[in-house]
Design an enzyme around this catalytic site. Structure first.
Site, PDB file in Angstrom:
ATOM      1  N   HIS A  38      70.243  53.018  86.552  1.00  0.00           N
ATOM      2  CA  HIS A  38      70.951  53.539  85.396  1.00  0.00           C
ATOM      3  C   HIS A  38      72.280  52.803  85.195  1.00  0.00           C
ATOM      4  O   HIS A  38      72.344  51.858  84.413  1.00  0.00           O
ATOM      5  CB  HIS A  38      71.132  55.050  85.551  1.00  0.00           C
ATOM      6  CG  HIS A  38      71.661  55.723  84.325  1.00  0.00           C
ATOM      7  ND1 HIS A  38      71.588  57.075  84.126  1.00  0.00           N
ATOM      8  CD2 HIS A  38      72.292  55.223  83.236  1.00  0.00           C
ATOM      9  CE1 HIS A  38      72.136  57.376  82.953  1.00  0.00           C
ATOM     10  NE2 HIS A  38      72.574  56.276  82.401  1.00  0.00           N
ATOM     11  N   HIS A  96      77.344  51.296  80.726  1.00  0.00           N
ATOM     12  CA  HIS A  96      76.248  50.432  81.182  1.00  0.00           C
ATOM     13  C   HIS A  96      76.796  49.013  81.329  1.00  0.00           C
ATOM     14  O   HIS A  96      76.137  48.040  80.937  1.00  0.00           O
ATOM     15  CB  HIS A  96      75.096  50.443  80.179  1.00  0.00           C
ATOM     16  CG  HIS A  96      74.323  51.727  80.136  1.00  0.00           C
ATOM     17  ND1 HIS A  96      73.051  51.815  79.634  1.00  0.00           N
ATOM     18  CD2 HIS A  96      74.639  52.979  80.542  1.00  0.00           C
ATOM     19  CE1 HIS A  96      72.622  53.076  79.722  1.00  0.00           C
ATOM     20  NE2 HIS A  96      73.567  53.804  80.257  1.00  0.00           N
TER      21      HIS A  96
END
Lengths: 229, 229, 229, 229
Positions: D168, D96
């Site tokens: 995402h 991430h």
């Protein structure tokens, strides 16, 4: 003779690179000694990694060198003008810290967007005008000091401990050299968050006056209750 | 007597500067002890580099000091209001972390733009209104707590573990002090990425509800399957 | 035979990752030896953590390897073209530093927004055009050097110590390798602040010419008074 | 039995926090063993500071655990789908990371703005669509892998070593685990500079195709001449 003063000013100067506020030689800290009225300041163009306490230059408020073998900061006359006008100012800092300098380059005052700002500084941080060609040619550094003095002369220096010089960078001050450095760190963080605030919301509004008052006065003045007695 | 509680609250407080969430004294962590119902909190205005476990202040939920020689955080009444209203909250954190504070200063809720957000927080992070002059004058810190309680009273505190106070900064909470700090770190990263997301695409859309649900519930609740049993 | 030169060029190269200007192998520093006229440069594609002084490659200005077992930087021909055209240039740096590269990718010159810029660089930092398909096919690296030489040929290389290559990144130079690295660090900071300046104020104006002159000439030339003698 | 594989995958995983790409448990690296065809991957929800080589989980390409006492990453099925479809992919990374994730959250492809990008990745980095509710309910992680496979099936996986998953974050791959991590670092820097590029110039144009070709093919393929032989 001025070992303690020079050590303090050395220590305060060394906080600038440690706090991420300066690269190379881009910044200087001075302090005024209460007893003699002399000031001590970083020498000009000396890299922080090479700086030693004995390099700090001591001067009187006419700009005469009292102690020291090096040239004082090229901004010394600016510091002196400020010290002469405001007895309550005992420490001064100049940096090119990234975010405060970006506001100075933008030519805008920093709005008072939050309590981080209001805890230390009352109202917006002003961005002062460029000097004219005549003022530059006459005495750039001295007239920079005069510009700051002219702006601050009817204001409380403890409530506005910072100004921006257009296309240049910030000056901050305080009750001693360390307090002035502290205000330089606060200013940089406040400048960063103000830029981000407008990035998130171009129409962001300044903190309501009653909230600014609450935060400023819970930390400063007769009714302050923040911190330990 | 409350050595373990104070040590935990000290350790959790020290995570704030370590995680880059606070400068100077700008933040505080508290925890509620399950057995006594007392809370422990950082003392007001003490620098993190000077903080020691024995400085942590223990209070009951009426705000009486049970143990400690220092003034508790100036935000103590805010913490107490939250603890009184929500038995599931056992740890609370307040910071002025850069990106979350910038959202608070902008006056906007943080949209739920991705699974990093949805993994921990269900839906947008609310930005609560300024207090009125009357609320400030009556009891600023207590009424700040009441504002948070009023907003959260019909919501699940585990699903919304953070709020922003307009022109001020974030409060986060959790099942203990460390969980509340964890949520403060998540919030800061989520706030940063949300600002960048809108910088890249002003028309960016929130994560579809079915993706938010999938991520939140694969980490939380009866059917969670993320991590180790 | 060229131990000292190679050690200097090694040291200057190692300043790039230390200053946060390069990741992986994205950058190179060279220096010209005054006596022999040879240049020394980083080998191609060697990671900084693996680089050793003996890996540095020494070449003449026709591109013949004088000493060294490794291939020189793939950008060597660009360096050579610049050295051949400008005897005053003794050190050259190429990086993909984040902010300067972002300006290069944007295709815009970096405006002269402040005294940090004016202290080192006179006027805006130019962004040069892309090479044509013919120039790329003929000799990409050599023609990149020629493009820089063509642009700089009627300018003073000490007053404009940096250019941007469109969609690529910056080249900087100086009176030796360390001076060229110093200019690369200045350029990166100036590029960062210029981006922030326009984020704060889209209509920001360049520093008035008289302020640029004052700052540039108090540091450079016959009447400089910044620093120590 | 798979000590060496597990050690490699452990080492590659530990590069993620070291490179600033992950906080907490937000990321995972896997590698495929050439001889057995098995893959090794990080266990689910284990903090990097607690991770040990023996925690790494070995599975076959049907998802059966061959060795290991912990649950594999919750994203394991995504990795497996990719490995099954592309024999040339031997390492996969999911993070991430801040800037790549912000592009994913914005729903936009990352334009190819410069040679830093073109040196490693041919053309823009695609942002793939959200899964539908049906795909999520059926098998979220497996269908995420299928989405990537479907997109990549008529493309060269060495020329496009990264995709973004909308709302995402990024997946990257390579010829082994370390190469996949390298691509994750490149992607993050490229994503950062692309955001800055558009901040500086909203109308910034992609690198001309002939420059992209030159840079990609001087590093890759039969005629590459960058680096050492």
């Amino acid at each position: 003779m001025y070992e303690e003063l020079k050590k303090r000013v050395y220590d305060a100067n060394m906080l600038l690179p440690k706090s991420g506020l300066v690269k190379f030689t881009w910044g200087n800290v001075s302090e005024r000694d209460e007893n003699t009225g002399y000031i001590a300041i970083k020498p000009s163009g000396v890299k922080y990694e090479d700086l030693k306490p004995e390099d700090i230059v001591v001067l009187d408020l006419q700009g005469n060198i009292i102690e020291g073998n090096l040239n004082p900061s090229s901004d010394t006359k600016t510091h002196i003008e400020i010290y002469r006008a405001f007895p309550d100012i005992k420490g001064i800092v100049h940096t090119h810290s990234t975010y405060a300098t970006s506001w100075a380059q933008s030519g805008r005052n920093i709005p008072s967007f939050g309590t981080t700002h209001a805890d230390y500084m009352y109202g917006e941080i002003p961005c002062l005008r460029n000097l004219s060609k005549e003022e530059i040619d006459e005495d750039y550094e001295k007239n920079t000091g005069k510009l700051i003095v002219e702006f601050m002369k009817d204001k409380e220096v403890t409530k506005i401990p910072a100004v921006l010089l257009k296309n240049h960078g910030p000056f901050t001050w305080g009750k001693d050299a360390f307090d002035a450095v502290h205000n330089a760190v606060v200013l940089e963080e406040v400048a960063k968050m103000a830029m981000f605030t407008e990035s998130i919301n171009k129409e962001a509004k300044e903190t309501p006056k009653e909230v600014q008052d609450k935060h400023y006065y819970r930390k400063h003045g007769a009714n302050a209750y923040y911190g330990q007695k």
